[in-house]
Design a protein around this motif. Structure first.
Motif, PDB file in Angstrom:
ATOM      1  N   LYS A   2      32.680  21.455 -20.353  1.00  0.00           N
ATOM      2  CA  LYS A   2      32.171  22.783 -20.068  1.00  0.00           C
ATOM      3  C   LYS A   2      33.293  23.814 -20.085  1.00  0.00           C
ATOM      4  O   LYS A   2      34.469  23.492 -19.910  1.00  0.00           O
ATOM      5  CB  LYS A   2      31.473  22.794 -18.710  1.00  0.00           C
ATOM      6  CG  LYS A   2      30.224  21.907 -18.655  1.00  0.00           C
ATOM      7  CD  LYS A   2      29.559  21.991 -17.298  1.00  0.00           C
ATOM      8  CE  LYS A   2      28.305  21.127 -17.276  1.00  0.00           C
ATOM      9  NZ  LYS A   2      27.631  21.176 -15.944  1.00  0.00           N
ATOM     10  N   THR A   3      32.900  25.081 -20.293  1.00  0.00           N
ATOM     11  CA  THR A   3      33.864  26.156 -20.384  1.00  0.00           C
ATOM     12  C   THR A   3      34.758  26.221 -19.154  1.00  0.00           C
ATOM     13  O   THR A   3      35.981  26.388 -19.256  1.00  0.00           O
ATOM     14  CB  THR A   3      33.154  27.508 -20.581  1.00  0.00           C
ATOM     15  OG1 THR A   3      32.432  27.481 -21.816  1.00  0.00           O
ATOM     16  CG2 THR A   3      34.154  28.661 -20.591  1.00  0.00           C
ATOM     17  N   GLU A   4      34.155  26.081 -17.959  1.00  0.00           N
ATOM     18  CA  GLU A   4      34.963  26.153 -16.743  1.00  0.00           C
ATOM     19  C   GLU A   4      35.972  25.012 -16.651  1.00  0.00           C
ATOM     20  O   GLU A   4      37.039  25.147 -16.049  1.00  0.00           O
ATOM     21  CB  GLU A   4      34.074  26.180 -15.500  1.00  0.00           C
ATOM     22  CG  GLU A   4      33.092  25.026 -15.380  1.00  0.00           C
ATOM     23  CD  GLU A   4      31.722  25.348 -15.964  1.00  0.00           C
ATOM     24  OE1 GLU A   4      30.727  24.797 -15.455  1.00  0.00           O
ATOM     25  OE2 GLU A   4      31.653  26.154 -16.920  1.00  0.00           O
ATOM     26  N   ASP A   5      35.620  23.860 -17.282  1.00  0.00           N
ATOM     27  CA  ASP A   5      36.561  22.744 -17.314  1.00  0.00           C
ATOM     28  C   ASP A   5      37.713  23.029 -18.282  1.00  0.00           C
ATOM     29  O   ASP A   5      38.876  22.707 -17.992  1.00  0.00           O
ATOM     30  CB  ASP A   5      35.849  21.455 -17.717  1.00  0.00           C
ATOM     31  CG  ASP A   5      34.796  21.033 -16.702  1.00  0.00           C
ATOM     32  OD1 ASP A   5      35.025  21.252 -15.502  1.00  0.00           O
ATOM     33  OD2 ASP A   5      33.750  20.492 -17.122  1.00  0.00           O
ATOM     34  N   VAL A   6      37.372  23.599 -19.422  1.00  0.00           N
ATOM     35  CA  VAL A   6      38.405  23.946 -20.396  1.00  0.00           C
ATOM     36  C   VAL A   6      39.414  24.905 -19.779  1.00  0.00           C
ATOM     37  O   VAL A   6      40.634  24.771 -19.960  1.00  0.00           O
ATOM     38  CB  VAL A   6      37.781  24.578 -21.654  1.00  0.00           C
ATOM     39  CG1 VAL A   6      38.865  25.110 -22.593  1.00  0.00           C
ATOM     40  CG2 VAL A   6      36.911  23.568 -22.381  1.00  0.00           C
ATOM     41  N   ARG A   7      38.915  25.852 -18.978  1.00  0.00           N
ATOM     42  CA  ARG A   7      39.782  26.880 -18.405  1.00  0.00           C
ATOM     43  C   ARG A   7      40.728  26.331 -17.344  1.00  0.00           C
ATOM     44  O   ARG A   7      41.688  26.997 -16.965  1.00  0.00           O
ATOM     45  CB  ARG A   7      38.933  28.010 -17.835  1.00  0.00           C
ATOM     46  CG  ARG A   7      38.148  28.771 -18.912  1.00  0.00           C
ATOM     47  CD  ARG A   7      37.321  29.873 -18.333  1.00  0.00           C
ATOM     48  NE  ARG A   7      38.155  30.894 -17.690  1.00  0.00           N
ATOM     49  CZ  ARG A   7      37.651  31.986 -17.107  1.00  0.00           C
ATOM     50  NH1 ARG A   7      36.340  32.187 -17.092  1.00  0.00           N
ATOM     51  NH2 ARG A   7      38.455  32.865 -16.552  1.00  0.00           N
ATOM     52  N   GLN A   8      40.480  25.113 -16.881  1.00  0.00           N
ATOM     53  CA  GLN A   8      41.381  24.487 -15.921  1.00  0.00           C
ATOM     54  C   GLN A   8      42.610  23.870 -16.593  1.00  0.00           C
ATOM     55  O   GLN A   8      43.588  23.541 -15.920  1.00  0.00           O
ATOM     56  CB  GLN A   8      40.636  23.406 -15.132  1.00  0.00           C
ATOM     57  CG  GLN A   8      39.468  23.915 -14.317  1.00  0.00           C
ATOM     58  CD  GLN A   8      39.874  24.981 -13.315  1.00  0.00           C
ATOM     59  OE1 GLN A   8      40.837  24.809 -12.568  1.00  0.00           O
ATOM     60  NE2 GLN A   8      39.149  26.093 -13.315  1.00  0.00           N
ATOM     61  N   HIS A   9      42.555  23.703 -17.919  1.00  0.00           N
ATOM     62  CA  HIS A   9      43.655  23.085 -18.665  1.00  0.00           C
ATOM     63  C   HIS A   9      44.581  24.176 -19.187  1.00  0.00           C
ATOM     64  O   HIS A   9      44.154  25.080 -19.902  1.00  0.00           O
ATOM     65  CB  HIS A   9      43.119  22.245 -19.826  1.00  0.00           C
ATOM     66  CG  HIS A   9      42.371  21.025 -19.387  1.00  0.00           C
ATOM     67  ND1 HIS A   9      42.951  19.787 -19.285  1.00  0.00           N
ATOM     68  CD2 HIS A   9      41.080  20.861 -19.002  1.00  0.00           C
ATOM     69  CE1 HIS A   9      42.054  18.903 -18.868  1.00  0.00           C
ATOM     70  NE2 HIS A   9      40.909  19.538 -18.692  1.00  0.00           N
ATOM     71  N   LEU A  10      45.866  24.081 -18.855  1.00  0.00           N
ATOM     72  CA  LEU A  10      46.830  25.100 -19.252  1.00  0.00           C
ATOM     73  C   LEU A  10      47.814  24.604 -20.299  1.00  0.00           C
ATOM     74  O   LEU A  10      48.707  25.350 -20.704  1.00  0.00           O
ATOM     75  CB  LEU A  10      47.601  25.585 -18.020  1.00  0.00           C
ATOM     76  CG  LEU A  10      46.744  26.199 -16.902  1.00  0.00           C
ATOM     77  CD1 LEU A  10      47.616  26.601 -15.722  1.00  0.00           C
ATOM     78  CD2 LEU A  10      45.950  27.386 -17.410  1.00  0.00           C
TER      79      LEU A  10
END
Length: 248
Positions: A2-10
């Motif tokens: 999910k998008t919110e999961d992707v945004r946790q990866h830096l």
């Protein structure tokens, strides 16, 4: 994912990051520093405005990392140039070569360290501390210093390695133009200087098109130091935006 999961990866790649998401702590970081005088016109050709140059000096450094959280031991070499920015004195990091890919990737992505892969080393040979840098199979730098000839005041050693450092951060856009272009500043924190020495030194730089350290030629050796320390690198902060006000 999910998008919110992707945004946790830096970091990239997404599911197998190139480096650990941690602030590295350096234990037994060993420096060989050789400060030398060079051609002022050569310096002006590589130091970006609005940084200002005083004396035409360069610090060639080899750093042997005894242990680094997230990366493990590795060795690094490069050139730093004394500069000032809005009255603050520091160093501009001109070139860095190291033998550890995660440290290379994180240094460039998270901060703005000008890191590329190389083969540096720091050893003791017949009474001399010897720092070398190879690019591929070719030698591009050899520094030698008398091994522990004279003790260096620990406060002076600390001052040498804790000046603010300035770097140029450039991220290209998909149109081939810079998407980010900033001058950033960082510094070393939580420093414990364990040993510090000084002595006579020599430095040879060899011409190489992909590792052009010799473009800043050695005219006169000014000083040398050998320092053992524990430290942490703080995060980078932007101090000048080259794209501000530029046409979009």
């Amino acid at each position: 994912m999910k998008t919110e999961d992707v945004r946790q990866h830096l970091t990239t790649p997404l599911t197998s990051p190139a480096y650990a998401p941690t602030i590295p702590r350096f234990t037994d970081r060993e420096y060989l520093n050789v400060v030398y005088r060079t051609d002022p016109e050569a310096l002006r050709a590589v130091v970006p405005e609005p940084l200002r140059i005083g004396e035409p000096l360069v610090r060639f450094e080899v750093m042997k990392m005894g242990d680094v959280s997230g990366y493990g031991p590795y060795t690094e070499a490069g050139q730093a140039i004394p500069v000032s920015f809005e009255g603050e004195h520091g160093e501009y990091l001109h070139a860095m070569y190291l033998d550890n890919f995660p440290a290379t990737a994180s240094g460039r992505e998270v901060s703005a360290y000008p890191k590329v892969l190389g083969s540096p080393s720091l050893t003791v040979d017949a009474g001399a501390l010897v720092g070398t840098l190879d690019h591929g199979s070719l030698r591009v730098a050899t520094a030698t210093m008398g091994y522990k000839h004279h003790e260096l005041d620990l406060r002076e050693a600390r001052a040498q390695i804790t000046v603010p450092t300035f770097m140029l951060k450039t991220i290209p856009g998909y149109d081939g133009l810079p998407r980010v272009q900033e001058l950033v500043r960082t510094r070393i924190t939580d420093v414990t200087v364990k040993e510090a020495w000084t002595g006579p030194a020599r430095l040879q730089l060899f011409q190489h098109v992909l590792a052009p350290l010799a473009d800043l030629p050695v005219l006169q050796i000014v000083s040398a130091s050998h320092i053992l320390t524990d430290l942490t690198l703080s995060g980078a902060e932007p101090v000048h935006d080259y794209l501000k006000g530029a046409a979009s």
